[in-house]
Design a protein around this motif. Structure first.
Motif, short mmCIF file in Angstrom:
data_model
loop_
_atom_site.label_atom_id
_atom_site.label_comp_id
_atom_site.label_asym_id
_atom_site.label_seq_id
_atom_site.Cartn_x
_atom_site.Cartn_y
_atom_site.Cartn_z
N GLU A 1 -1.51 19.96 -14.17
CA GLU A 1 -1.86 18.72 -14.73
C GLU A 1 -2.36 19.13 -16.21
N LEU B 1 -5.69 21.92 -13.58
CA LEU B 1 -5.79 21.22 -14.95
C LEU B 1 -6.13 22.03 -16.02
N SER C 1 -3.63 21.55 -7.14
CA SER C 1 -3.51 21.24 -8.39
C SER C 1 -4.36 22.04 -9.28
N ALA D 1 -4.10 17.93 -19.92
CA ALA D 1 -4.91 17.03 -20.83
C ALA D 1 -5.48 17.80 -21.83
N GLU E 1 3.87 20.25 -17.61
CA GLU E 1 3.25 19.75 -16.69
C GLU E 1 4.41 19.56 -15.57
N GLU F 1 0.70 21.98 -8.28
CA GLU F 1 0.95 20.86 -9.65
C GLU F 1 0.10 21.18 -10.87
N TYR G 1 -4.17 13.34 -24.73
CA TYR G 1 -3.22 13.44 -23.52
C TYR G 1 -4.13 13.44 -22.29
N PRO G 2 -3.46 12.58 -21.30
CA PRO G 2 -2.56 11.65 -21.49
C PRO G 2 -2.89 10.42 -22.40
N LEU H 1 -7.85 11.25 -17.19
CA LEU H 1 -7.87 12.78 -16.36
C LEU H 1 -9.11 13.40 -16.52
N HIS I 1 3.58 16.35 -22.30
CA HIS I 1 5.04 15.62 -22.19
C HIS I 1 5.45 14.98 -23.38
#
Length: 549
Positions: A158, A50, A48, A160, A137, A156, A188-189, A242, A128
């Protein structure tokens, strides 16, 4: 002593053949030639990554062991290889297959491509937005393809975002204390807010509202009532779960500023409580003497006066019509009283395959989606879970009502009859859609062209829609309380259809269908309208910094 020259003895042969074989074998092992495809792998950036909203992120991929990838195909993709983020093929970058949301946002760094290492930069990270716009994301991958192997790595992304510093404002006195409001935007989120007193103990919020703006960022408002015992410092902190970071603001309140319990204040409050009763008593007494004086002037004149007062009520009940529900609004914001209602029916041929239209064409509900495509579905929407009306509007004024029940999500309005039926679309007038929507039970909004939050005191169980084609107006009304909600003002350039989108599988407790209602005749009662539904929305957009204009 005589020195003799020493000469090599050529009578003994050196085993050059064996040494040459070993040297040649060693060169073959070290030579970067073709390798077994089973030994090649792709190393990505990790499980992942960020990234921060609005900034850039870099995806690094390389072959292991390092091989020359200049003649290979290198594809960055989303959850599947057909969703192209960036494509390198035939020693050049190809943009024809790139997804729309990534156009002009990617940059390939291939300085080390001969060593099998490349980097891709993604610019301007987008969060999102509840399905209204594509988000960055999610899952990503890179694939190296040559003539004898194909390998890929996935990860992935992510997203923020840290919002603005909290701002605390004084809202006034309430329930024996001071009400404070804390606001912040650009998170966000969805962030988490917490009130604390000077001892670090949590204070329960009186209200908390979190809404998402047109850029997909969350704006927060929360309030608390501080009582007399919770003096000194009061803090409001907002945390990004996050990033595990927070922003905090502290305000100091003096005890003298809080409502106290001194005797003179109690006496003053007591007088305020007793004042209405005193005024009511004096008003009743004055009315009694006034009526007594009128009766002394003769009963005949009083009887005639009472008949005159009753006459308007009798005439009002005679002429009351369906439009009485909109009588409290402004004249320009309600349908004309002479308008005949329109009998709208749904067109099953346009319905998304996850929707089910009733036999009479009056209601639409969600059903299990049918996979695959069917021949002759050119008129059917492929991605939007919506359905259009059979009726077409290119002139005149029209009105219809839709029963939305207690669904947590829906869209209603009109659209151009010629809108594309394939692919996603933004529901705004620029795309040929004039619609109002509900999200998460209580977030009412329109897109004109940006998201505009709407404040409704009563949740509509039935929505009235009034179209004036020549005037270029489309109005929405809350039939539950007779109030005007919103009016689009535009120039309609083509034929329109009524638009219905029940938001399939919204997960709500009341998955009611969207139903076109016949307008009730005089004296009937609307379906399932309950006065107990009256409530105040948790969010009222009074702060211009929230970005919902």
């Amino acid at each position: 002593m005589v020195d003799f020259p020493v000469l090599p003895d050529f009578s003994q042969q050196v085993p050059l053949t064996n040494n040459l074989f070993l040297f040649t074998h060693l060169l073959l092992l070290l030579w970067p030639g073709e390798m077994n495809s089973e030994e090649v792998s792709v190393v990505g950036p990790g499980e992942s990554i960020l990234a921060l909203v609005g900034e850039e992120v870099e995806f690094s991929c390389h072959l292991s062991p390092y091989l020359d990838a200049e003649d290979m195909e290198i594809r960055w993709f989303r959850s599947q290889t057909s969703e192209v983020v960036h494509l390198y093929q035939g020693r050049q970058e190809l943009y024809s297959q790139q997804m729309v949301q990534f156009q002009n946002r990617t940059k390939l760094l291939k300085d080390d491509i001969m060593d099998g290492s490349v980097n891709l930069q993604l610019l301007g990270i987008i969060p999102h937005d509840e399905g209204l716009m594509p988000a960055d994301e999610g899952l990503y991958g890179c694939r190296f393809l040559s003539s004898n192997f194909s390998r890929e790595a996935v990860w992935e992304l992510e997203v923020a975002g840290m919002g603005s510093d909290p701002h605390i404002s004084l809202e006034g006195f309430k329930e024996g204390g001071i009400q404070l409001k804390c606001s912040s935007s650009g998170w966000y989120p969805k962030p988490q807010a917490q009130w604390k007193d000077h001892k670090g103990q949590c204070l329960p919020p009186k209200m908390e509202a979190i809404v998402q703006d047109a850029q997909g960022l969350f704006n927060l408002e929360t309030s608390v009532i501080v009582q007399g015992g919770a003096h000194s410092n009061v803090s409001c902190s907002i945390q990004n779960s996050l990033l595990i970071q927070k922003k905090e603001f502290t305000i100091q309140i003096a005890d003298a500023f809080l409502p106290g319990t001194s005797p003179w204040k109690r006496a003053f409050l007591g007088s305020l409580v007793g004042l209405p009763f005193l005024l009511a008593f004096l008003s009743t007494l004055a009315l009694y003497f006034f009526q007594k004086q009128r009766r002394s002037q003769g009963t005949g004149q009083g009887g005639a006066s009472r008949q005159a007062q009753a006459l308007p009520g009798a005439l009002g009940s005679e002429t009351e019509t369906r439009w009485r529900r909109f009588g409290t609004g402004r004249a320009q914001n309600r349908p004309p009283q002479t308008l005949n209602p329109l009998h709208v029916t749904l067109d099953p041929a346009s319905a998304h395959r996850s929707l089910e239209v009733s036999g009479d064409g009056k209601s639409v509900s969600s059903c299990t989606a049918v996979s695959g495509s069917v021949a002759g579905d050119q008129q059917r929407f492929s991605e939007q879970t919506c359905v259009l009306s059979c009726e077409r509007f290119s002139t005149g004024r029209h009105y219809w009502e839709v029963y939305v029940g207690r669904r947590s999500r829906w869209f209603l309005g009109v659209c151009l009859a010629a809108v594309p039926r394939l692919g996603p679309v933004r529901l705004s007038p620029a795309s040929g859609y004039w619609v109002m929507g509900l999200w998460n039970h209580c977030e009412y909004f329109v897109l004109d062209p940006h998201r505009i939050a709407l404040t409704l005191r009563v949740p509509p169980r039935r929505v009235g829609i009034f179209l004036d084609w020549e005037a270029g107006k489309l109005s929405f009304f809350n039939v539950s309380d007779g109030s005007h909600i919103f009016t689009f003002t535009d120039t309609f350039s083509g034929t329109l259809c009524a638009y219905f989108r029940p938001r399939a599988h919204d997960g709500g407790e009341h998955p009611d269908p969207l139903t076109i209602c016949p307008l009730p005749i005089r004296g009937t009662q609307d379906l399932e309208e309950d006065d107990r539904d009256t409530w105040l929305q948790p969010y009222e957009p009074t702060d211009p910094t929230l970005g919902l204009e």
